[in-house]
Design an enzyme around this catalytic site. Structure first.
Site, PDB file in Angstrom:
ATOM      1  N   CYS A  27       0.842  -1.197   0.000  1.00  0.00           N
ATOM      2  CA  CYS A  27       0.000   0.000   0.000  1.00  0.00           C
ATOM      3  C   CYS A  27       0.879   1.250   0.000  1.00  0.00           C
ATOM      4  CB  CYS A  27      -0.934   0.015   1.209  1.00  0.00           C
ATOM      5  SG  CYS A  27      -0.070   0.148   2.785  1.00  0.00           S
ATOM      6  N   ASP A 594     -44.765  14.227 -27.705  1.00  0.00           N
ATOM      7  CA  ASP A 594     -45.081  14.970 -28.922  1.00  0.00           C
ATOM      8  C   ASP A 594     -45.888  14.046 -29.827  1.00  0.00           C
ATOM      9  OD1 ASP A 594     -45.170  16.926 -30.793  1.00  0.00           O
ATOM     10  OD2 ASP A 594     -43.084  16.741 -31.432  1.00  0.00           O
ATOM     11  N   ASP A 794     -37.175  14.586 -28.886  1.00  0.00           N
ATOM     12  CA  ASP A 794     -36.209  14.178 -29.904  1.00  0.00           C
ATOM     13  C   ASP A 794     -35.509  15.355 -30.577  1.00  0.00           C
ATOM     14  OD1 ASP A 794     -38.269  15.248 -31.338  1.00  0.00           O
ATOM     15  OD2 ASP A 794     -38.486  13.583 -32.736  1.00  0.00           O
ATOM     16  N   ASP A 798     -36.691  20.378 -27.385  1.00  0.00           N
ATOM     17  CA  ASP A 798     -37.204  19.561 -26.283  1.00  0.00           C
ATOM     18  C   ASP A 798     -36.257  19.529 -25.094  1.00  0.00           C
ATOM     19  OD1 ASP A 798     -39.479  18.819 -27.724  1.00  0.00           O
ATOM     20  OD2 ASP A 798     -38.411  17.194 -28.727  1.00  0.00           O
TER      21      ASP A 798
END
Length: 910
Positions: A27, A594, A794, A798
């Site tokens: 370590c 939509d 899309d 949006d």
């Protein structure tokens, strides 16, 4: 992991560096200790200690004194051959060949030795304590942490300070190094390559050659081929999924060995005891036999359970505890108490020989067997990632100077030309420059129909070329490819933690200390108030409490379900950004959609043309199509396509202007032309004749979209556009209703058209003649009423509504902006995918709750049983080895339950 200390440049440069191997370092604390010891040697001017290579590079000082200093620090040092050309060890401050593996601007840390939810909570707390860290999510299954902010090295050190081995996960940077395999006999390869590149360096590495050259890898192979040398490049990029599978196999193999040895010894002792084959402690020679048994069990415990004891010791050094602590205390107490009884047989009343040697090893056998089952089950959670990685070919046919040469995909460069033949997978993202073909993109879109590809069209790595031969230009590399980004999105979701998972963190922070306290109280209670032999009952109950309460299942409950759920979603072409989206999607009450392209096919057609008296249909189409040529709206493309079909010549347009959601305007042949909605015409003061308004209303009632045309302030005519409904829209709406989600339609169409579509599909709420920017207000209004709102989008317009919604769904064929602002990305345009996404989210959250219930119920029932709650009624006390079996089975149960999600199939896809 390295540490470095430097003298002045002049002093350092006056001496030749040398290297020594340093073993036993585990370590950053070890690195620091070795560095300090070496720098204390007289004459040392520079030190670079590397944990990764277990070595140190030293400038100055006497080598033998360096080795003595390393030994004095508690480590073993040995000389190493000098590196060629005095090449130094990697400098961690420069990292010339690697960089952190990044996810969404964050980075990943690999953390070994985590075993339970207590470890997760402790590591996450340590990471968050580092200055600059904004967020951290620790995953027990992957043994990784995803971190945003902070200095990576400081984060790694913070984890190490808690007693865990940690390192930054890095990705290799592109270098000029190539590994070359040469067919045939011995050749003077260095001399041949220097003939192509005078600066090239060639070094023999076993049967291969290491080449550093400025030449393109493909050019190098072609030039060697022209000299009669057949060579190939060896892929050096390691597949992380393959490495993960290999690690899991090694881990399973080791666990099997440990389980078998502990099981054989423990079962042998138990059988011998039941058959009365073992001598008593008070008989002649009996004590020596039991001392031998104690030593054998100690050896088995070390072989089969040393990972637990090491982990417990590491935690104890940092004044902490975890699952390893419970196992070490339980098995250690069993062995120590039994050994004391062997050495001091008079400690117990005569005739009482409650020895726990068989329990001390059988506990480990059950734990290791559980680890085998758990690891094997966890390995299946990454199958979704593995299948995605497997889609990408490992080699590509590169075209250079009119010739083809095969080389690893990892060595391709931007603008390279790659050939792909029928039936082959496309190796990497690019743009077609030659040829035409049909490409199967179902792995991206879920659509079974192939897509036509011609010059200028994009192609995606992992898709399948079906008919013709294509030559394409490489446009994206490495982590930027579509497939790599999909894999990253899935990995990011698997690493994240939902709100429900934070409950586990709070419980885990105090779980192990509470269990130890319960075990001590149990031991004390039996010792003070239990029947004789009290000490035997006290040890049995105390050890059983420690062993049965290991919090492995608690730590696995959330991440294992998320990994399987998001992986299964990816297989269904649903990419979930994070587990917050997973949880929010399962709780939606309303979904805003939509009309065009989501509920309809998105391919409208002109169904009727109604000119005013004195004009022809051709004149109406000519003006409308000429004006719409400057717009990219789907309806605009429909009108221009109508002009192409009627072979109508278009005229130039000047002063073109588009008003989102209303219409377009421009100047044609010196006349001001307007095209758009009824509202747009009224705003511009255009008078609409009653007969045409009646036509428009009648067509709108049949789901047609009226488009009005005016010129110089006078109405010219009316066009009716119809966009057929998608064949699966009704099924999708019905599925959403079945999930308790109300559908809200937002459209720019007039009220009559919107109502016609809503009536046909059974939509709950309509907002017509809505401008793109007003979708955001619709989402906000629903949220203010206390609803949980999802949004399907899309396009660029949006994006604000997607970001505002509780869960944003981006259509996969939409724009990058929409996808970037969404929580869930859907392949294809079908609303069915939204229903599927909600279904998989709900199933995953349900699975998490089942796992948490199972993990908690094991402890709620198991701990009292282990403590002896049933003893007053049955006279039965839970043996420690059975407690360990119950604990192991709790983890196996949780993992097995999560793996049921691998077979999840939405009802709408049956």
């Amino acid at each position: 992991m390295t540490t470095r200390s430097d003298a002045s440049p002049r002093e350092a440069s006056s001496q030749t560096p040398y290297r020594v191997a340093v073993t036993d370092m585990s370590c950053q604390h070890c690195v620091t200790a070795v560095d300090k010891a070496i720098r204390a040697v007289p004459g040392v001017s520079e030190v670079l200690v590397s944990l990764e290579s277990n070595s140190a590079q030293v400038t100055g000082g006497r080598p033998h004194l360096i080795l003595d200093a390393i030994k004095g620090a508690g480590y073993t040092g040995s000389p190493l051959p000098s590196m060629p050309d005095g090449c130094p060890l990697p400098d961690p401050t420069e990292t010339p060949s690697t960089e952190p593996r990044s996810i969404d601007g964050g980075y990943l840390i690999a953390i070994e030795d985590m075993t339970c939810s207590s470890c997760v909570a402790k590591v996450e707390r340590a990471i968050r304590s580092v200055a600059g860290v904004e967020d951290a999510a620790v995953n027990l299954v992957e043994k990784q942490a995803q971190v945003s902010g902070g200095e990576p090295r400081e984060v790694v050190n913070a984890v190490i300070d808690q007693g865990y081995n940690a390192q930054l996960i890095e990705i290799p940077k592109t270098t000029g190094d190539l590994l070359l395999a040469v067919a045939g006999g011995e050749v003077d390869l260095p001399a041949i390559i220097r003939g192509f590149d005078s600066q090239a360096e060639t070094v023999r590495e076993g049967e291969s050659w290491r080449v550093t050259s400025l030449l393109h890898p493909g050019d190098l192979l072609l030039r060697l081929r022209r000299t009669g040398i057949e060579a190939s490049l060896i892929e050096e990029f390691s597949d992380p999924y393959a490495e993960q599978v290999a690690r899991a196999r090694r881990e399973i193999s080791r666990a099997w060995q440990r389980a078998l040895l502990a099981g054989l010894v423990g079962a042998g002792l138990m059988t011998a005891h039941l058959a009365d084959l073992l001598p008593g402690l008070h008989v002649h020679g009996g004590q020596l036999v039991w001392i031998g048994i104690a030593l054998v069990c100690l050896g088995v415990m070390w072989f089969s359970g040393r990972n637990y004891y090491r982990g417990a010791w590491q935690q104890a050094r940092h004044l902490s505890s975890n699952m390893d602590t419970l196992v070490a205390l339980g098995t250690g107490a069993a062995w120590l108490s039994s050994s004391m009884l062997v050495l001091l047989p008079d400690f117990m009343p005569k005739g009482v020989t409650n020895l726990y040697f068989d329990a001390s090893v059988l506990i480990l056998a059950f734990l290791q067997l559980g680890h085998v089952l758990e690891t094997r089950a966890k390995r299946t959670t990454s199958e979704a990632i593995g299948s995605l990685i497997g889609l990408a070919p490992k080699t590509a046919k590169l075209v250079r100077e009119g010739e083809e040469v095969e080389l690893p995909v990892s060595l391709l460069r931007l603008e390279d030309r790659v050939r792909v033949r029928p039936g082959e997978r496309i190796a990497i993202d690019g743009e077609v420059v030659e040829g035409s073909s049909s490409v199967d993109e179902s792995m991206l879109t879920g659509e079974s129909l192939p897509v036509k590809k011609e010059p200028g069209d994009p192609v995606t790595g992992g898709t399948i070329n079906q008919s013709g031969s294509l030559l394409f230009r490489v446009s994206r590399l490495g982590e930027q490819t579509t497939l790599a980004q999909i894999i990253q999105m899935v990995k990011r979701a698997q690493m994240s933690k939902p709100p429900i998972g934070r409950l586990v963190d709070r419980v885990s922070a105090v779980f192990v200390p509470v269990v130890i306290l319960i075990a001590l109280l149990t031991f004390g209670g039996w010792l003070l108030f239990g029947p004789e032999p009290r000490s035997a009952y006290a040890l049995t109950a105390g050890i059983a409490v420690l062993v049965i309460a290991c919090p492995c299942a608690l730590g696995l409950a959330t991440p294992i379900a998320i990994m399987v759920g998001t992986g299964r979603a990816a297989q269904l072409n649903i990419l979930i950004r994070n587990s917050d989206a997973l949880q929010s999607a399962s709780r939606l009450t309303h979904l805003v959609v939509d009309k065009t392209g989501t509920l309809t096919q998105g391919r409208p057609a002109v169904s009727r043309i109604q000119p005013v008296e004195g004009l022809t249909e051709t004149e109406v189409v000519r003006l409308a199509a000429s004006l719409e040529r400057g717009s990219a709206h789907p309806l605009a493309l429909t009108i221009t396509r109508q002009a192409e079909q009627q072979q109508i010549a278009l005229v130039p347009v000047s002063r073109f202007h588009s008003l989102d959601g209303r219409g377009v305007s421009g100047e044609i042949e010196g006349k001001a032309v307007l095209l758009g909605s009824r509202q747009f015409m009224l705003e511009q003061g255009i008078e609409l004749p009653e007969p045409l308004q009646a036509v428009a209303s009648a067509e709108a009632a049949k789901a047609g979209t009226p488009i009005w045309l005016a010129c110089d302030g006078r109405l010219m005519g009316l066009l009716i556009l119809k966009d057929p409904l998608r064949h699966d829209s009704l099924t999708a709406i019905s599925g959403l209703h079945g999930q308790g989600v109300k559908v809200v339609m937002c459209t720019g169409d007039n009220r009559a058209t919107a109502e016609a579509v809503a009536a046909e599909l059974g939509i709950d709420e309509i907002h017509s003649e809505v401008l793109p920017a007003e979708k955001l207000e619709v989402v906000k209004a629903l949220q203010q009423q206390g609803f949980r709102v999802g949004m399907v989008g899309d396009g660029v317009n949006d994006a604000p509504a997607l970001a505002q919604a509780d869960t944003g769904f981006a259509i996969g064929s939409g724009t990058d902006v929409a996808i970037d602002n969404a929580d869930i990305t859907l392949a294809g345009d079908s609303l069915l995918n939204v229903s599927s996404a909600i279904a998989i989210s709900s199933a995953t959250l349900r699975n998490i709750k089942q796992n948490l219930f199972g993990a908690f119920i094991y402890n709620v029932i198991g701990i009292p049983m282990a403590a002896g709650a049933l003893f007053p009624f049955t006279g039965w006390l839970l043996p420690p080895m059975f407690a360990s079996a119950a604990m192991a089975m709790s983890s196996v149960t949780v993992v097995s339950n999560a793996n049921r999600l691998r077979f999840f199939k939405p009802k709408n896809r049956s």
